[in-house]
Design a protein around this motif. Structure first.
Motif, PDB file in Angstrom:
ATOM      1  N   LEU A  28      -0.811   7.470   9.670  1.00  0.00           N
ATOM      2  CA  LEU A  28       0.054   8.525   9.140  1.00  0.00           C
ATOM      3  C   LEU A  28       0.888   8.023   7.969  1.00  0.00           C
ATOM      4  O   LEU A  28       1.066   8.729   6.967  1.00  0.00           O
ATOM      5  CB  LEU A  28       0.957   9.071  10.251  1.00  0.00           C
ATOM      6  N   LEU A  29       1.399   6.824   8.081  1.00  0.00           N
ATOM      7  CA  LEU A  29       2.183   6.241   6.996  1.00  0.00           C
ATOM      8  C   LEU A  29       1.318   6.026   5.756  1.00  0.00           C
ATOM      9  O   LEU A  29       1.745   6.325   4.630  1.00  0.00           O
ATOM     10  CB  LEU A  29       2.787   4.908   7.468  1.00  0.00           C
ATOM     11  N   TRP A  30       0.086   5.546   5.950  1.00  0.00           N
ATOM     12  CA  TRP A  30      -0.819   5.284   4.828  1.00  0.00           C
ATOM     13  C   TRP A  30      -1.145   6.571   4.079  1.00  0.00           C
ATOM     14  O   TRP A  30      -1.032   6.642   2.860  1.00  0.00           O
ATOM     15  CB  TRP A  30      -2.097   4.617   5.336  1.00  0.00           C
ATOM     16  N   TYR A  31      -1.533   7.613   4.804  1.00  0.00           N
ATOM     17  CA  TYR A  31      -1.885   8.856   4.123  1.00  0.00           C
ATOM     18  C   TYR A  31      -0.651   9.599   3.626  1.00  0.00           C
ATOM     19  O   TYR A  31      -0.729  10.364   2.672  1.00  0.00           O
ATOM     20  CB  TYR A  31      -2.789   9.728   5.009  1.00  0.00           C
ATOM     21  N   GLY A  32       0.493   9.373   4.208  1.00  0.00           N
ATOM     22  CA  GLY A  32       1.741   9.876   3.635  1.00  0.00           C
ATOM     23  C   GLY A  32       2.026   9.205   2.299  1.00  0.00           C
ATOM     24  O   GLY A  32       2.459   9.854   1.332  1.00  0.00           O
ATOM     25  N   LEU A  33       1.772   7.922   2.238  1.00  0.00           N
ATOM     26  CA  LEU A  33       1.932   7.193   0.982  1.00  0.00           C
ATOM     27  C   LEU A  33       0.956   7.707  -0.074  1.00  0.00           C
ATOM     28  O   LEU A  33       1.305   7.841  -1.256  1.00  0.00           O
ATOM     29  CB  LEU A  33       1.726   5.693   1.215  1.00  0.00           C
ATOM     30  N   THR A  35      -0.130  10.749  -0.303  1.00  0.00           N
ATOM     31  CA  THR A  35       0.424  12.030  -0.744  1.00  0.00           C
ATOM     32  C   THR A  35       1.556  11.812  -1.741  1.00  0.00           C
ATOM     33  O   THR A  35       1.656  12.522  -2.748  1.00  0.00           O
ATOM     34  CB  THR A  35       0.932  12.834   0.476  1.00  0.00           C
ATOM     35  N   VAL A  36       2.395  10.827  -1.480  1.00  0.00           N
ATOM     36  CA  VAL A  36       3.474  10.509  -2.423  1.00  0.00           C
ATOM     37  C   VAL A  36       2.892  10.038  -3.751  1.00  0.00           C
ATOM     38  O   VAL A  36       3.370  10.427  -4.828  1.00  0.00           O
ATOM     39  CB  VAL A  36       4.424   9.449  -1.812  1.00  0.00           C
TER      40      VAL A  36
END
Length: 156
Positions: A28-33, A35-36
């Protein structure tokens, strides 16, 4: 009166659940990054090379009804049910299971040492004494703060 402590046992599979939770969190953190990165106008080709989000999307969009034969649907259904049951079991392993922590009984202290009796030894002596009676079929002892409780099963 001193109260008995309650401790929690951690089942072995609880560590697997925690590892799976960490893996999910990292994803989740990786794909949130990613998106950012897309939000701050980094090249979509660069982001796709890091995360393959476009490739995964294109593969998912390209699926048609003919790709899912009866065998594939059965395998997917059974795998889903098995995964569901596995995750329910792992979730139940995460529930805390408190138990009373027993302490050693210090009988005697001298300058040269002390006499300490473990709680299970006291319980075993009480169980053995109870089983010495011919009417007793089962006995289980539990040492508390200032008491010894022995549950016994009797013949009729």
């Amino acid at each position: 009166m001193i109260r008995q402590r309650i401790t929690l046992r951690t089942p072995l599979l609880a560590h697997l659940v925690r590892a799976l939770t960490v893996v999910l969190g990292v994803a989740l953190l990786w794909y949130g990054l990613m998106t950012v990165l897309l939000a701050v106008k980094v090249s979509p080709d660069t982001v796709n090379s890091l995360s393959a989000y476009r490739s995964l999307y294109a593969d998912a969009v390209g699926l048609t009804g003919g790709d899912f034969t009866t065998g594939v649907r059965l395998i997917g259904g059974f795998a889903g049910v098995i995964a569901f049951l596995l995750f329910i079991y792992l979730a139940l392993q995460e529930l805390p299971r408190p138990h009373l922590a027993r302490g050693d009984v210090d009988l005697d202290q001298h300058e040269r040492g002390s006499t300490i009796v473990r709680p299970r030894a006291i319980e075993r002596v009480a169980e053995s004494a109870a089983r010495g009676n011919s009417a007793v079929t089962a006995a289980a002892g539990r040492l508390g703060d200032r008491e010894l409780t022995v549950n016994i099963g009797l013949r009729r």
